[in-house]
Design a protein around this motif. Structure first.
Motif, short mmCIF file in Angstrom:
data_model
loop_
_atom_site.label_atom_id
_atom_site.label_comp_id
_atom_site.label_asym_id
_atom_site.label_seq_id
_atom_site.Cartn_x
_atom_site.Cartn_y
_atom_site.Cartn_z
N LYS A 157 20.05 7.24 6.42
CA LYS A 157 19.97 7.09 7.97
C LYS A 157 20.74 6.47 8.53
N SER A 158 21.35 5.59 8.07
CA SER A 158 22.35 4.67 8.71
C SER A 158 23.20 3.91 7.92
N VAL A 159 24.48 3.64 8.09
CA VAL A 159 25.35 2.97 7.22
C VAL A 159 26.07 2.17 8.08
N ARG A 160 26.19 0.56 7.75
CA ARG A 160 27.12 -0.23 8.59
C ARG A 160 28.08 -0.84 7.71
N THR A 161 28.97 -1.37 8.15
CA THR A 161 30.09 -2.02 7.27
C THR A 161 29.82 -3.62 7.66
N GLY A 162 30.05 -4.60 6.82
CA GLY A 162 29.98 -6.01 6.84
C GLY A 162 30.36 -6.64 5.86
N TYR A 163 29.88 -7.91 5.51
CA TYR A 163 30.20 -8.70 4.42
C TYR A 163 28.96 -9.30 3.76
N SER A 164 29.11 -9.46 2.72
CA SER A 164 27.98 -10.07 1.84
C SER A 164 28.36 -10.81 0.70
N GLY A 165 27.74 -11.70 0.22
CA GLY A 165 27.91 -12.18 -1.17
C GLY A 165 28.54 -13.62 -1.04
N GLY A 166 28.89 -14.26 0.10
CA GLY A 166 29.59 -15.45 0.13
C GLY A 166 28.62 -16.59 0.41
N ASP A 167 29.03 -17.80 -0.08
CA ASP A 167 28.33 -18.99 0.42
C ASP A 167 28.65 -19.42 1.80
N ALA A 168 29.71 -19.17 2.35
CA ALA A 168 29.99 -19.56 3.75
C ALA A 168 29.12 -19.14 4.84
N ALA A 169 28.77 -19.88 5.67
CA ALA A 169 27.69 -19.50 6.96
C ALA A 169 28.25 -18.53 7.93
#
Length: 224
Positions: free
Chosen positions: A66-78
């Motif tokens: 239904k929806s796909v968004r790009t982004g960033y995952s998996g890091g420890d930085a806030a």
């Protein structure tokens, strides 16, 4: 993926990708023998597999998404933004958040597409012309069931010798998703003739259409 403002980097990436896109044709894989139980309402999956432009474009053409968004995952930085992630300073990977209808497509079926055509799961910290931990192959599970299905499918593919090299895809807990900048959303749809897209990413969508015609839809997810 090249920085949008650096034309020389784009040309370098295009030169490199002529030798690096060996799996553009995709590969049909067996269906998962372990899958998520049917559930009411929408569900979410988060994947990383190189430049998020192409992974987004593939899943936008999967029936039931239904929806796909790009982004960033998996890091420890806030925090996470394109410049910092591209420099490898945050520990994040370029990722996509896939919202889908489990009544139409299961989590295991999304994994099947992910391993088949969205990326090469045997490449460590690189995809196509892009390299670095920000381009690693990863599944970010949000529930114990997602973890179970992902690990079982990797074990199934390994036992079946589905790939000639070892699968290096990480299965790791979901920590959060930082939405990418506007210019990175719907990039394939909005820039279909960009050279990077034409060489690295359009073949993935064509492979989805050819290998899994029953899963492919011509329109773009979420009506975009």
């Amino acid at each position: 993926m090249p920085r949008l403002s650096l034309i020389p980097a784009l040309l370098l990436a295009l030169t490199a990708c002529s030798a690096a896109s060996a799996r553009d044709e995709g590969v049909r894989l067996p269906a998962p023998t372990v899958d998520a139980a049917p559930a009411a309402g929408d569900a979410t999956a988060v994947f990383a597999g190189g430049c998020f432009w192409g992974v987004e474009g593939v899943f936008q053409h999967v029936r039931g998404v239904k929806s796909v968004r790009t982004g960033y995952s998996g890091g420890d930085a806030a925090h996470a933004n394109y410049d910092d992630v591209s420099d490898g300073d945050t520990g994040h990977a370029e990722s996509v958040k896939v919202d889908y209808d489990p009544a139409q497509v299961s989590y295991g079926q999304l994994l099947q597409v992910f391993f088949s055509v969205a990326q090469d799961p045997t490449l460590l910290n690189r995809q196509g012309p892009d390299s670095g931990t920000q381009y690693r192959s990863a599944i970010f599970y949000a529930t114990p069931e997602q973890k179970k299905v992902a690990e079982a499918y990797i074990a199934q593919l390994t036992a079946a010798h589905a790939f000639s090299s070892k699968i290096v895809t990480e299965v790791t807990p979901f920590k959060g998703f930082y939405l990418a900048e506007d210019e990175h959303q719907d990039y394939m749809r909005l820039n279909p003739d960009a050279m990077y897209i034409a060489i690295n990413d359009r073949p993935k969508v064509l492979a989805l259409q050819r290998i899994y015609p029953e899963r492919y839809v011509a329109g773009w997810a979420n009506g975009r």
